[in-house]
Design a protein around this motif. Structure first.
Motif, PDB file in Angstrom:
ATOM      1  N   LYS A 199       0.824  -1.204   0.000  1.00  0.00           N
ATOM      2  CA  LYS A 199       0.000   0.000   0.000  1.00  0.00           C
ATOM      3  C   LYS A 199       0.859   1.254   0.000  1.00  0.00           C
ATOM      4  CE  LYS A 199      -3.943  -2.082   2.378  1.00  0.00           C
ATOM      5  NZ  LYS A 199      -4.851  -2.004   3.554  1.00  0.00           N
ATOM      6  N   GLY A 200       1.926   1.239   0.786  1.00  0.00           N
ATOM      7  CA  GLY A 200       2.855   2.351   0.814  1.00  0.00           C
ATOM      8  C   GLY A 200       2.265   3.666   1.283  1.00  0.00           C
ATOM      9  N   LYS A 201       1.351   3.607   2.270  1.00  0.00           N
ATOM     10  CA  LYS A 201       0.669   4.829   2.698  1.00  0.00           C
ATOM     11  C   LYS A 201       0.893   5.184   4.161  1.00  0.00           C
ATOM     12  CE  LYS A 201      -3.175   4.312  -0.579  1.00  0.00           C
ATOM     13  NZ  LYS A 201      -4.646   4.194  -0.710  1.00  0.00           N
ATOM     14  N   ASP A 202       1.554   4.355   4.916  1.00  0.00           N
ATOM     15  CA  ASP A 202       1.566   4.518   6.364  1.00  0.00           C
ATOM     16  C   ASP A 202       2.922   4.898   6.935  1.00  0.00           C
ATOM     17  OD1 ASP A 202      -1.178   3.802   6.709  1.00  0.00           O
ATOM     18  OD2 ASP A 202      -0.627   1.714   6.356  1.00  0.00           O
ATOM     19  N   THR A 203       3.833   5.403   6.110  1.00  0.00           N
ATOM     20  CA  THR A 203       5.170   5.770   6.577  1.00  0.00           C
ATOM     21  C   THR A 203       5.437   7.234   6.250  1.00  0.00           C
ATOM     22  OG1 THR A 203       5.910   3.500   6.178  1.00  0.00           O
ATOM     23  CG2 THR A 203       7.608   5.162   6.502  1.00  0.00           C
ATOM     24  N   TRP A 204       5.723   8.020   7.300  1.00  0.00           N
ATOM     25  CA  TRP A 204       5.898   9.468   7.141  1.00  0.00           C
ATOM     26  C   TRP A 204       7.184   9.910   7.824  1.00  0.00           C
ATOM     27  CZ3 TRP A 204       1.786  12.426   4.914  1.00  0.00           C
ATOM     28  CH2 TRP A 204       0.620  11.686   4.658  1.00  0.00           C
ATOM     29  N   VAL A 205       7.873  10.856   7.219  1.00  0.00           N
ATOM     30  CA  VAL A 205       9.063  11.470   7.821  1.00  0.00           C
ATOM     31  C   VAL A 205       8.932  12.979   7.698  1.00  0.00           C
ATOM     32  CG1 VAL A 205      11.557  11.738   7.704  1.00  0.00           C
ATOM     33  CG2 VAL A 205      10.554   9.482   7.361  1.00  0.00           C
ATOM     34  N   ASN A 206       8.962  13.659   8.836  1.00  0.00           N
ATOM     35  CA  ASN A 206       8.846  15.118   8.876  1.00  0.00           C
ATOM     36  C   ASN A 206       7.616  15.621   8.124  1.00  0.00           C
ATOM     37  OD1 ASN A 206      11.283  15.196  10.326  1.00  0.00           O
ATOM     38  ND2 ASN A 206      12.484  15.297   8.445  1.00  0.00           N
ATOM     39  N   GLY A 207       6.513  14.891   8.313  1.00  0.00           N
ATOM     40  CA  GLY A 207       5.237  15.305   7.737  1.00  0.00           C
ATOM     41  C   GLY A 207       5.027  14.951   6.287  1.00  0.00           C
ATOM     42  N   ASN A 218      17.439  13.653  14.241  1.00  0.00           N
ATOM     43  CA  ASN A 218      16.269  14.365  14.743  1.00  0.00           C
ATOM     44  C   ASN A 218      15.074  14.310  13.793  1.00  0.00           C
ATOM     45  OD1 ASN A 218      15.396  15.622  17.143  1.00  0.00           O
ATOM     46  ND2 ASN A 218      15.386  17.623  16.144  1.00  0.00           N
ATOM     47  N   ASP A 219      15.090  13.430  12.796  1.00  0.00           N
ATOM     48  CA  ASP A 219      13.927  13.259  11.927  1.00  0.00           C
ATOM     49  C   ASP A 219      12.742  12.725  12.728  1.00  0.00           C
ATOM     50  OD1 ASP A 219      14.899  14.168   9.546  1.00  0.00           O
ATOM     51  OD2 ASP A 219      15.357  12.199   8.704  1.00  0.00           O
ATOM     52  N   GLU A 220      11.570  13.272  12.443  1.00  0.00           N
ATOM     53  CA  GLU A 220      10.339  12.797  13.071  1.00  0.00           C
ATOM     54  C   GLU A 220       9.699  11.736  12.177  1.00  0.00           C
ATOM     55  OE1 GLU A 220       6.854  15.142  15.261  1.00  0.00           O
ATOM     56  OE2 GLU A 220       6.603  15.150  13.084  1.00  0.00           O
ATOM     57  N   ILE A 221       9.439  10.558  12.735  1.00  0.00           N
ATOM     58  CA  ILE A 221       8.892   9.432  11.971  1.00  0.00           C
ATOM     59  C   ILE A 221       7.531   9.071  12.532  1.00  0.00           C
ATOM     60  CG2 ILE A 221       9.247   7.031  11.279  1.00  0.00           C
ATOM     61  CD1 ILE A 221      12.247   7.458  11.811  1.00  0.00           C
ATOM     62  N   VAL A 222       6.582   8.827  11.638  1.00  0.00           N
ATOM     63  CA  VAL A 222       5.276   8.296  12.026  1.00  0.00           C
ATOM     64  C   VAL A 222       5.009   7.069  11.163  1.00  0.00           C
ATOM     65  CG1 VAL A 222       2.799   8.706  12.232  1.00  0.00           C
ATOM     66  CG2 VAL A 222       4.406  10.562  12.702  1.00  0.00           C
ATOM     67  N   ILE A 223       4.829   5.928  11.798  1.00  0.00           N
ATOM     68  CA  ILE A 223       4.477   4.692  11.091  1.00  0.00           C
ATOM     69  C   ILE A 223       3.143   4.223  11.648  1.00  0.00           C
ATOM     70  CG2 ILE A 223       5.112   2.291  10.671  1.00  0.00           C
ATOM     71  CD1 ILE A 223       8.003   3.117  10.712  1.00  0.00           C
ATOM     72  N   LYS A 224       2.113   4.264  10.781  1.00  0.00           N
ATOM     73  CA  LYS A 224       0.744   4.018  11.211  1.00  0.00           C
ATOM     74  C   LYS A 224       0.394   5.060  12.276  1.00  0.00           C
ATOM     75  CE  LYS A 224      -2.620   0.897  10.470  1.00  0.00           C
ATOM     76  NZ  LYS A 224      -3.124   0.482   9.162  1.00  0.00           N
ATOM     77  N   ASP A 225       0.192   4.664  13.532  1.00  0.00           N
ATOM     78  CA  ASP A 225      -0.126   5.626  14.587  1.00  0.00           C
ATOM     79  C   ASP A 225       0.985   5.707  15.637  1.00  0.00           C
ATOM     80  OD1 ASP A 225      -0.469   3.122  15.572  1.00  0.00           O
ATOM     81  OD2 ASP A 225      -2.416   3.480  16.500  1.00  0.00           O
ATOM     82  N   ILE A 226       2.184   5.200  15.311  1.00  0.00           N
ATOM     83  CA  ILE A 226       3.311   5.234  16.241  1.00  0.00           C
ATOM     84  C   ILE A 226       4.223   6.404  15.879  1.00  0.00           C
ATOM     85  CG2 ILE A 226       5.300   3.990  17.136  1.00  0.00           C
ATOM     86  CD1 ILE A 226       3.858   1.402  16.492  1.00  0.00           C
ATOM     87  N   LYS A 227       4.451   7.289  16.852  1.00  0.00           N
ATOM     88  CA  LYS A 227       5.308   8.453  16.640  1.00  0.00           C
ATOM     89  C   LYS A 227       6.666   8.205  17.278  1.00  0.00           C
ATOM     90  CE  LYS A 227       1.511  11.794  16.525  1.00  0.00           C
ATOM     91  NZ  LYS A 227       0.952  13.041  17.118  1.00  0.00           N
ATOM     92  N   MET A 228       7.705   8.613  16.599  1.00  0.00           N
ATOM     93  CA  MET A 228       9.057   8.411  17.116  1.00  0.00           C
ATOM     94  C   MET A 228       9.993   9.438  16.482  1.00  0.00           C
ATOM     95  SD  MET A 228       9.629   4.854  15.062  1.00  0.00           S
ATOM     96  CE  MET A 228       7.837   4.635  14.914  1.00  0.00           C
ATOM     97  N   ARG A 229      11.175   9.538  17.058  1.00  0.00           N
ATOM     98  CA  ARG A 229      12.187  10.454  16.527  1.00  0.00           C
ATOM     99  C   ARG A 229      13.495   9.689  16.375  1.00  0.00           C
ATOM    100  NH1 ARG A 229      12.000  15.763  15.728  1.00  0.00           N
ATOM    101  NH2 ARG A 229      10.017  15.895  16.849  1.00  0.00           N
ATOM    102  N   PHE A 230      14.122   9.835  15.211  1.00  0.00           N
ATOM    103  CA  PHE A 230      15.394   9.167  14.944  1.00  0.00           C
ATOM    104  C   PHE A 230      16.539  10.046  15.416  1.00  0.00           C
ATOM    105  CE2 PHE A 230      19.127   8.896  12.164  1.00  0.00           C
ATOM    106  CZ  PHE A 230      19.534   7.603  12.449  1.00  0.00           C
ATOM    107  N   MET A 231      17.491   9.440  16.137  1.00  0.00           N
ATOM    108  CA  MET A 231      18.648  10.166  16.637  1.00  0.00           C
ATOM    109  C   MET A 231      19.917   9.410  16.271  1.00  0.00           C
ATOM    110  SD  MET A 231      16.979  12.640  18.122  1.00  0.00           S
ATOM    111  CE  MET A 231      18.248  13.482  19.070  1.00  0.00           C
TER     112      MET A 231
END
Length: 237
Positions: A199-207, A218-231
């Motif tokens: 589907k390729g619809k559920d992965t976001w980086v910095n919006g 410090n990239d902001e990642i959202v996968i489905k409904d899980i929010k996280m930050r890469f360091m």
């Protein structure tokens, strides 16, 4: 889902391939599906067989060997995000595959596979050390927000998996969530996030919705409904 292979050297992408066929070969010979013109590669170095829902990688008795995620293999059932190393080149595999508990040893290849062209012999200890260094040189972690709390998850493996199956590093719930939704791959140049869902619809980086992206500090990642930050690096204690 067709099999995808991304060929790179030193962290630089050289070529992207997509196959939907039962057999592909990797090697120095021009008739290989993935040709690599380098004397450290055998004329017919390795092959990938697609059969009954799995992808089986076999080393064709190459001079310098085939590695998966830093480990030398003879035969290996490929999974999404596996990094195949041949000499100094890397192939990242993307494709749905059924895990195998036992693998058959590869059949003997034709005796003349390397007839008519010599392969430059590379030091086996040096190759193994190169793979170990590539797998451990880069450090990073995720700061994951769950239920009002934050936790640090170290990206110590070559492949970190998000999905709806028991072996996922981060389990992602919800209707229609695939078994493997996304992966974070570590290589010698850093970390990359890939959406491996059809589907390729559920992965976001910095919006922004992404399919394949290099991660920056410090990239902001959202996968489905899980929010996280890469360091990058390790968290300060």
């Amino acid at each position: 889902m067709p099999m995808k292979l991304t060929l790179s050297l030193g962290g630089r992408t050289l070529e992207r391939y997509e196959f939907d066929k039962p057999l592909i070969r990797v090697g120095r010979n021009e008739d290989c599906d993935v040709p690599i013109d380098n004397l450290g590669i055998s004329r017919y170095h390795a092959e990938i067989i697609h059969k009954d829902g799995f992808y089986l990688l076999r080393d064709l008795q190459s001079n310098n060997g085939t590695f998966v995620n830093g480990r030398r293999i003879t035969t290996h059932a490929l999974n999404d995000g596996d990094e195949v190393s041949i000499g100094k080149f890397s192939l990242v595999f993307t494709g749905n595959s059924i895990d195998l508990s036992e693998h058959e040893k590869p059949d003997d290849k034709d005796e003349d596979d390397d007839f008519g062209g010599m392969t430059m012999q590379m030091d086996q200890q040096a190759l193994a050390q190169l793979q170990r260094e590539k797998a451990s040189r880069i450090r990073g972690y995720l700061v994951v927000e769950r239920n009002g709390k934050k936790e640090n998850l170290f990206l110590e493996k070559a492949c970190f998996i998000f999905g709806k199956f028991e072996d996922a590093d981060i389990n992602v719930t919800g209707w229609f969530t695939p078994r493997k939704l996304a992966v974070i791959l570590r290589d010698e140049s850093g970390f990359r996030l890939m959406n491996v869902s059809h589907k390729g619809k559920d992965t976001w980086v910095n919006g922004k919705q992404v399919d394949d992206v290099r991660l920056a500090d410090n990239d902001e990642i959202v996968i489905k409904d899980i929010k996280m930050r890469f360091m990058r690096g390790s968290p300060v204690r």
